[in-house]
Structure formats: structure tokens, C-alpha cells
Design a protein around this motif. Sequence first.
Motif, PDB file in Angstrom:
ATOM      1  N   ASP A 188       0.846  -1.187   0.000  1.00 32.31           N
ATOM      2  CA  ASP A 188       0.000   0.000   0.000  1.00 32.31           C
ATOM      3  C   ASP A 188       0.888   1.246   0.000  1.00 32.31           C
ATOM      4  OD1 ASP A 188      -1.568   2.200   0.699  1.00 32.31           O
ATOM      5  OD2 ASP A 188      -2.910   1.019   1.958  1.00 32.31           O
ATOM      6  N   PRO A 189       0.858   2.061  -1.067  1.00 30.54           N
ATOM      7  CA  PRO A 189       1.762   3.223  -1.127  1.00 30.54           C
ATOM      8  C   PRO A 189       1.491   4.255  -0.036  1.00 30.54           C
ATOM      9  CG  PRO A 189       0.179   3.264  -2.941  1.00 30.54           C
ATOM     10  CD  PRO A 189       0.029   1.929  -2.282  1.00 30.54           C
ATOM     11  N   THR A 190       0.240   4.373   0.418  1.00 25.29           N
ATOM     12  CA  THR A 190      -0.076   5.322   1.483  1.00 25.29           C
ATOM     13  C   THR A 190       0.576   4.891   2.783  1.00 25.29           C
ATOM     14  OG1 THR A 190      -2.179   5.874   0.444  1.00 25.29           O
ATOM     15  CG2 THR A 190      -1.937   6.428   2.769  1.00 25.29           C
ATOM     16  N   ARG A 191       0.488   3.595   3.071  1.00 24.12           N
ATOM     17  CA  ARG A 191       1.122   3.095   4.290  1.00 24.12           C
ATOM     18  C   ARG A 191       2.646   3.115   4.177  1.00 24.12           C
ATOM     19  NH1 ARG A 191      -2.446  -1.890   6.927  1.00 24.12           N
ATOM     20  NH2 ARG A 191      -3.943  -0.492   7.971  1.00 24.12           N
ATOM     21  N   ARG A 192       3.155   2.830   3.003  1.00 19.45           N
ATOM     22  CA  ARG A 192       4.610   2.902   2.825  1.00 19.45           C
ATOM     23  C   ARG A 192       5.100   4.327   3.077  1.00 19.45           C
ATOM     24  NH1 ARG A 192       8.204   1.244  -2.565  1.00 19.45           N
ATOM     25  NH2 ARG A 192      10.089   2.370  -1.929  1.00 19.45           N
ATOM     26  N   ALA A 193       4.363   5.311   2.575  1.00 16.67           N
ATOM     27  CA  ALA A 193       4.741   6.707   2.802  1.00 16.67           C
ATOM     28  C   ALA A 193       4.701   7.045   4.288  1.00 16.67           C
ATOM     29  CB  ALA A 193       3.811   7.632   2.019  1.00 16.67           C
ATOM     30  N   LEU A 194       3.718   6.487   4.987  1.00 13.58           N
ATOM     31  CA  LEU A 194       3.599   6.700   6.431  1.00 13.58           C
ATOM     32  C   LEU A 194       4.843   6.174   7.155  1.00 13.58           C
ATOM     33  CD1 LEU A 194       1.448   7.714   8.510  1.00 13.58           C
ATOM     34  CD2 LEU A 194       0.697   5.322   8.686  1.00 13.58           C
ATOM     35  N   VAL A 195       5.268   4.988   6.767  1.00 11.38           N
ATOM     36  CA  VAL A 195       6.472   4.387   7.356  1.00 11.38           C
ATOM     37  C   VAL A 195       7.700   5.228   7.038  1.00 11.38           C
ATOM     38  CG1 VAL A 195       8.053   2.430   7.118  1.00 11.38           C
ATOM     39  CG2 VAL A 195       5.626   2.025   7.525  1.00 11.38           C
ATOM     40  N   GLU A 196       7.824   5.664   5.801  1.00 10.22           N
ATOM     41  CA  GLU A 196       9.000   6.454   5.413  1.00 10.22           C
ATOM     42  C   GLU A 196       9.073   7.773   6.170  1.00 10.22           C
ATOM     43  OE1 GLU A 196       9.550   4.782   0.845  1.00 10.22           O
ATOM     44  OE2 GLU A 196       8.371   6.590   1.226  1.00 10.22           O
ATOM     45  N   ARG A 197       7.931   8.384   6.441  1.00  8.46           N
ATOM     46  CA  ARG A 197       7.947   9.635   7.209  1.00  8.46           C
ATOM     47  C   ARG A 197       8.387   9.379   8.654  1.00  8.46           C
ATOM     48  NH1 ARG A 197       3.315  10.656   4.053  1.00  8.46           N
ATOM     49  NH2 ARG A 197       1.871  10.086   5.721  1.00  8.46           N
ATOM     50  N   ALA A 198       7.947   8.251   9.221  1.00  9.13           N
ATOM     51  CA  ALA A 198       8.386   7.905  10.582  1.00  9.13           C
ATOM     52  C   ALA A 198       9.881   7.600  10.596  1.00  9.13           C
ATOM     53  CB  ALA A 198       7.590   6.715  11.099  1.00  9.13           C
ATOM     54  N   ARG A 323       0.616 -11.004  14.947  1.00  4.83           N
ATOM     55  CA  ARG A 323      -0.015  -9.846  14.309  1.00  4.83           C
ATOM     56  C   ARG A 323      -1.007  -9.171  15.250  1.00  4.83           C
ATOM     57  NH1 ARG A 323      -0.170 -10.786   7.848  1.00  4.83           N
ATOM     58  NH2 ARG A 323       0.192  -8.565   8.020  1.00  4.83           N
ATOM     59  N   ILE A 324      -0.853  -9.472  16.559  1.00  5.12           N
ATOM     60  CA  ILE A 324      -1.860  -9.016  17.510  1.00  5.12           C
ATOM     61  C   ILE A 324      -1.934  -7.487  17.597  1.00  5.12           C
ATOM     62  CG2 ILE A 324      -0.347  -9.047  19.557  1.00  5.12           C
ATOM     63  CD1 ILE A 324      -2.756 -10.380  21.021  1.00  5.12           C
ATOM     64  N   SER A 325      -0.810  -6.815  17.345  1.00  6.87           N
ATOM     65  CA  SER A 325      -0.785  -5.348  17.485  1.00  6.87           C
ATOM     66  C   SER A 325      -0.709  -4.628  16.143  1.00  6.87           C
ATOM     67  CB  SER A 325       0.408  -4.925  18.353  1.00  6.87           C
ATOM     68  OG  SER A 325       0.312  -5.471  19.641  1.00  6.87           O
ATOM     69  N   GLU A 326      -0.791  -5.356  15.028  1.00  5.58           N
ATOM     70  CA  GLU A 326      -0.518  -4.718  13.743  1.00  5.58           C
ATOM     71  C   GLU A 326      -1.540  -3.643  13.388  1.00  5.58           C
ATOM     72  OE1 GLU A 326       0.549  -5.834   9.110  1.00  5.58           O
ATOM     73  OE2 GLU A 326      -0.079  -7.405  10.498  1.00  5.58           O
ATOM     74  N   ALA A 327      -2.829  -3.960  13.481  1.00  8.72           N
ATOM     75  CA  ALA A 327      -3.852  -2.983  13.104  1.00  8.72           C
ATOM     76  C   ALA A 327      -3.807  -1.740  13.993  1.00  8.72           C
ATOM     77  CB  ALA A 327      -5.231  -3.635  13.131  1.00  8.72           C
ATOM     78  N   PRO A 328      -3.794  -1.892  15.324  1.00 12.52           N
ATOM     79  CA  PRO A 328      -3.692  -0.672  16.146  1.00 12.52           C
ATOM     80  C   PRO A 328      -2.371   0.068  15.955  1.00 12.52           C
ATOM     81  CG  PRO A 328      -3.612  -2.645  17.532  1.00 12.52           C
ATOM     82  CD  PRO A 328      -4.017  -3.096  16.170  1.00 12.52           C
ATOM     83  N   ALA A 329      -1.301  -0.652  15.589  1.00  6.81           N
ATOM     84  CA  ALA A 329      -0.021   0.026  15.342  1.00  6.81           C
ATOM     85  C   ALA A 329      -0.127   0.934  14.124  1.00  6.81           C
ATOM     86  CB  ALA A 329       1.089  -0.998  15.151  1.00  6.81           C
ATOM     87  N   TRP A 330      -0.804   0.483  13.090  1.00 10.12           N
ATOM     88  CA  TRP A 330      -1.000   1.341  11.916  1.00 10.12           C
ATOM     89  C   TRP A 330      -1.818   2.583  12.299  1.00 10.12           C
ATOM     90  CZ3 TRP A 330       1.867   1.409   7.937  1.00 10.12           C
ATOM     91  CH2 TRP A 330       2.397   0.242   7.379  1.00 10.12           C
ATOM     92  N   ARG A 331      -2.829   2.383  13.120  1.00 19.65           N
ATOM     93  CA  ARG A 331      -3.638   3.538  13.536  1.00 19.65           C
ATOM     94  C   ARG A 331      -2.806   4.509  14.384  1.00 19.65           C
ATOM     95  NH1 ARG A 331      -7.524  -0.662  14.155  1.00 19.65           N
ATOM     96  NH2 ARG A 331      -7.228  -0.754  16.420  1.00 19.65           N
ATOM     97  N   ALA A 332      -1.948   3.953  15.219  1.00 20.19           N
ATOM     98  CA  ALA A 332      -1.089   4.814  16.045  1.00 20.19           C
ATOM     99  C   ALA A 332      -0.100   5.589  15.180  1.00 20.19           C
ATOM    100  CB  ALA A 332      -0.353   3.968  17.076  1.00 20.19           C
ATOM    101  N   LEU A 333       0.457   4.931  14.153  1.00 21.42           N
ATOM    102  CA  LEU A 333       1.355   5.628  13.235  1.00 21.42           C
ATOM    103  C   LEU A 333       0.632   6.790  12.552  1.00 21.42           C
ATOM    104  CD1 LEU A 333       3.513   2.943  11.352  1.00 21.42           C
ATOM    105  CD2 LEU A 333       4.350   4.976  12.554  1.00 21.42           C
ATOM    106  N   GLU A 334      -0.604   6.558  12.160  1.00 18.03           N
ATOM    107  CA  GLU A 334      -1.380   7.624  11.523  1.00 18.03           C
ATOM    108  C   GLU A 334      -1.611   8.772  12.498  1.00 18.03           C
ATOM    109  OE1 GLU A 334      -4.802   5.439  10.360  1.00 18.03           O
ATOM    110  OE2 GLU A 334      -3.819   4.474   8.643  1.00 18.03           O
TER     111      GLU A 334
END
Length: 782
Positions: A188-198, A323-334
Motif C-alpha cells: 500500500d503506497p499510502t502506508r509505505r509513505a507513512l512508514v518512510e515519514r516515521a 499480528r496481535i498489534s498490527e492494526a492498532p499500530a497502523w492507527r497509532a502511526l497515523e
Amino acid sequence: MIVAEHTVTDITDLDPRAPEPPAIDTELATRLLDDHWDLRGAVRALPSYLDRNFRLDEPDGAQWVFKVANDDEGAEILDLQHAALERLAEREPGLAPRLRPSRDGAGIRDVEGHDGRTHAARAVSFLPGRLWSQCADLGTSTWRSLGNLLARVDRAIGDLDHPARTRTLRWDLASAAWTIGHAARIADPTRRALVERAQLRFLADVQRRLSDLPRAVIHQDANDHNVLMSADTEPTAIGIFDFGDMVESARVFELAVAAAYAIMDAPAPLDVLGALAQGYDELQPLEDEELAALFAATGMRLVLSVLISAGDAETQPDNDYVRISEAPAWRALEALDRIAPADAHHAVRSWCGRAPSPRSPVTPDLEARRGRVLGPSLSLSYRTPLHIARGRGTYLFDPAGRPFLDCVNNVCHVGHCHPDVVAAAQRQIATLNTNTRYLHPSLVEYAERLTSLLPAPLEVCYFVNSGSEANELALRLARTFTGRHDMLAVQWAYHGHSGALIDLSSYKHARSGGRGAPDWVHVVPCPDVYRARREDDPHAGRDFASSVRDACEKHEFAAFIAEPLIGCGGQIVPPGGWLPEAFAHARATGAVCIADEVQVGFGRVGSHWWAFEALGAIPDIVTLGKPIGNGHPMAAVVTTREIADAFANGMEFFCTFGGNPVSAEVGLAVLDVLEREHLRENAQVVGDLLLDGFRKLATRHECIGDVRGLGLYIGVEFVRDRDTRDPETQRLADVVERCRDAGVLLSRDGPHDNVLKIKPPLCFSADDAALLLSVFERCLER
């Protein structure tokens, strides 16, 4: 030291995939506990990540946890955990589990799984309390108590002296830059961009501080499945277990790990971050550098979570825990991505009772005000101009604290605001600043240091304030020495902004707004083998140099002036033999040879201090500017004794500010940093990484026609078609703008503005290079 101590290349053996957990089920665990620990009762499996964990309830009510380590947990690592538990039992009893020796008295013993693999196992007491994950709607008092608990843990084990404490661990934030090489795995390019900014925030605000951050042995895994809470209405953190990720690292990373989990789905992330820091600070005072690093470190821990969980899911598809924390981790990154870093820093300092950090004000209508008082021919970079408030190392920051990776500033040579250079300027300007009509040791020492880096016969210095002034003086020296007036230059060269230098620079006089070359300026073709389609021609250098011979046979020139690497002309690396043969042709007719090293000098090419050396030539005059003072306005001309003596014809040369004591001290500091931090060598290593990376991109993207460069002076030429080589200007312009929006600053140049220019500060690290390549490809693909 600005160059990061940990780089991507240091830990290429790390991968987001984990080993297989032990093949031990409840039935086998029950038998092992009975046989080796004399423990009997009801056994049930507990959620676990890489190990196998089981809970045993004895009939008398005693409770134990049976832990079976995975293959990666060597004896030394388990012994480190054992030592930590013993230390906590001594200094903070009840805070962590205690070990139960096996029947033979061992704290840890080997057991065999169903598949025949042997694993280290131990039994520890089961701590009372509720799992953090079982508590809802936690408030700041809970997070403050968690900060207290972590401070108590670190106070107890922080100075633990054990050989395994310095292991390399993929979860260790000190090594987290390895993730940059894996961001492309995110589809997902949007999520990849999120990771790159972090990742960008981490490199800018944490990685460069690593050597300044206090270190300690830390638990490093205070997540919602490893921390116990009281049964109160407002729970208090009362216990912690699972010491499998212990490591000696930056102490603040203990808080960053806990914060990454605490902010998941929290309505006010900054209050969580602040309360955690406050609780820790009450027992273990945090330093200013730690407070400044906490926000970005928290984001990077979330990056580790999403990347490692995705990798582990590939090897453990049936293990829901990975993968227990993956979904909330993405939300926290956002959520973190929406917060200005400056606001986060301010909030954390406020919670910890510190004075507010200096903040750069957002100046309203700055662009419009600028337009009213500054000349319209002054340009601004990017379609949406940037307000840059401060800089450090390879990073620039806007007033909100948002970082930008600077890939184009060849002025701040050893890094923006290098503390040694700043200190030198401050110290000297508070003591004396005068001119060269007085004796001063700093000026002499600097001239001696500078000429020691240059080949003979370059031994006499003149100091001015800019590259343009240096090139103007070089023309005077040449004309005085030869008694001639005309000059020979290279097509598309740029030598400065004065009237004479605009006339000399076809990059200016032959483009928009220019009036062409005057009669005294003659131009030879730019030695661009790509445009000439002579990349593999061994005679290309000789043939390009022959144009200098032909010109010198028709006219008498005072000098032939050339940039050893033609910058504004497209980051051109001339073919072998061109510069020495061109100089030879010029000298044969009495002309002086000038090397304009204003853009490429002082080790930028990596292999040598000067680009003319890398090309196998020695000039009669060399001009130096841009990087010489790391942003302080200074420049130099160095020439031979013969030319200097001819210039001493009775007319005094004087430059009011040139060679003043402040400039001399700044110049000395820059040389000291270059040598002490091995930045020339860094330019070679990181430049090679970038050249290799962009050449790999060229195999996947037809618009990249050519990749060229030396050290950290690189050009990437965009074309519409590789056969016709028609310049592709608009696509590159769009990519540069997208990179700017992603926090990576690039520029373009060349006669058609179709060449990507890369010329960053020489402290540009391998991690910076990896991030640049990752962001650039994503923006190119978009």
C-alpha cells in the motif's frame, strides 16, 4: 559526531522474519514440569511470540510459568535474563518473576521438543495482577505509574555488567534503521509513505543523537501483554515479565517501547507520552536529548512492529499473536503522523516540568512579504515554498519541527550547524574580527593547512568572500600574468554571478535572459559522453580535449577555466584524459589553467580532496568556495608562486572581509571535522551506495537514461526514450516535488533541467542514502 554510528550496512544480517517457535504442546509441557521441576497441576498455554509459554496452577494455589526459549535464545542471552531477575529480586522484590530451580538445582535446563530440537527452559513465579491488555480506558495516572515502574526496573538493571547485554537485536531501536531497506515490502503506497515519514523523523531526531543519549540495560518490551496492572478503578502498573528483548541501548528507548503500545487508539497521544515521561522522570531524571528523541523513537518502534509482524506472519501463518498489534499500530502511526514534532517535544517537556523548548514562530504571509521587498529574479525552491527554521547534520526543519533530508546542499559541507564550526565562529567573533592588514596566527595556520592538502606548485593563497569573488580574482591573476584578455570556457559551465562571470558562463548567458557571449569569451563543447553517445569510447577524452587545442591555435587566451565536474551543465563526469589533455593544450600556447572547485572541492569526490586530482590534472590556479566555511561566507584562490609574484605589480590586493580571523577559525574547524570524522572517506562509501542504488532503479525504470558521479556529486538524467535520449523534464520536476512533500529535498539542473542533482553534506549516511532511494522510487512509481 554527526555521522550516525549505526548504519543499514552494519546489520544487513537482520531480517523481519523470526525463527520457528519450539515444538512443545501442553501435554509435553506437563510432563517436563513434572519430570524436571517437581511441579504438578493444571497446565494451559499462554499467548507467546517466539517462545512457548505455559501456566501451571498447583492444587495448593501456587502458580508458575513454564518458559521454553526459541532457537535464537542462546545460553548467554538466557543467563542475562537470569541475572536481571536475580537483580530485581534483590532490589525491587515483587516487581518481576522469580526463578524456581529445577530438580537438579539448575535455573535453566535443556528440554527436547516433539521435533527433536533442544531448547532452554525455566520455571518462574506467576505474578498476580491483570494484564494491561485486559484494562480499558486507562488515564494519565496509569501511564504515570507505568513510567514509574520502568524507571524502577532500569534503576535496578541498568548497570548490569553481562557480556550478552550488547547483542545485536532486530527490536533494538539503536539498530532500527535496518527497516529502511524493507519499507518497499509494504504494498500500500499510502502506508509505505507513512512508514518512510516515521523513518525520516527517526533519522533526523534520534539516530544523529545516539552517541549523546544515556545508555542502560533496558527491558525493552513493556507491551500490553508483558505488564501487569492492579485491580483499582484507575489501575497502577505493578509488575513486568518477559525479559527476552533485554539489551543495552539508549535508555529513552525503554519509554519509547511502552509509549508505542500506550498510544494505540488513545484519544490524546501526547498526554499518554507526557505522563509516561513524567512518571519515569520522577525517579530517573531524563536529559534534554532524551526528551527531544522520545516522540520520533516511539514512531520508529511502531514501524518495527508493523514490519516485523508482517514478516513473521509469512513464517508463522497460524500464530495470531505475531499480528496481535498490527492494526492498532497502523492507527497509532497515523495518529503520530498528524502531530507536529515541535508540539510533541513541547508537550513532553511540559509534562516533565521543563522550560519550553525554543520554537520557531510561523510567520504569516512570509512569501507575499518577501515578494514586496526582494527582487523578483530571486527564486524559491518548490511549487509550495518551504519555510526552513533550523538545520542539523543532513536535516533541515520547518517551524513545526518536520524534518527534511537535505540531498542538495553542498555549502554546509560537514553538516548543518556542526557544533564545532559554530563554536569556532562564536569564540572568535567574541574575541576579535579584523582584516588582513594585521598579523593574526589563525590566517597563517589556515593557509598552511589548506596548501598542505593541495599538490605542488599550488602554494600561495588569497582569501575572499564567495566563489564568484574567487573566480573574478582568478581572471585578474591570469590576465596580469599573461598580459592577455580573452578567456576559454566550457559549454554550460557556471562560474558566478558577477557581470564578467555571467559573460563567461554559458549556463547563464546562453539561456533565458542571457545575451550571449561577448567577444572575449570563447566556448568549447561540454565533455558530456552521454549526450555525445560516446560512453564506451576510449578516445572520447582525447577528442573532447582537441577542441581546446583547436581554439588555442586560433586565439591567444589568458586562461582556460573549467569545472573539473561540470555542475549546472548536468553533473557531468568528463571522460578519462579530458582535463589533463585540455590543460596541456592550453599551456602549450601560454594560457593559464584554472580549476573551478567551488562546488566539488574539499573531498566531495571521495577518492581525492579535489576533483582535478581525481581526473589526473593539476591547475595553475584553483578557486574554492561554497563548502570551505560550511555556510560561513568565505572563499579562496590558491596559485603558484610565479603567478603570485607577477600579480604583485605595485597594485595592492585587499578584500575587506577576506581572510578575517573569524573566517580563518571557521575554515580550520571545517578541516578538523573533515579529517576527524573521515568525511571524505564517507563520501566515497555512501556515494558508491547511491550510484549503485540509482543504477538498480534504472533497470526498473526506463525514464532513467544515465547515472553518473564521483563520491557525493551525482547526476541522474531523465529521458523520454532511451534510444532518442530526448530530455524528460516534466516527469523529473513532478518527482522532485513529490519527494519534497515526502520530506526529501532534491533539485534538478542541466541545460534541459532533466538531471537530478545529488550533492548533500558529506555526513550523509548510508541510512540517509537508503531512505533517499526508497522515497525516490515510491515517488517515481506514483
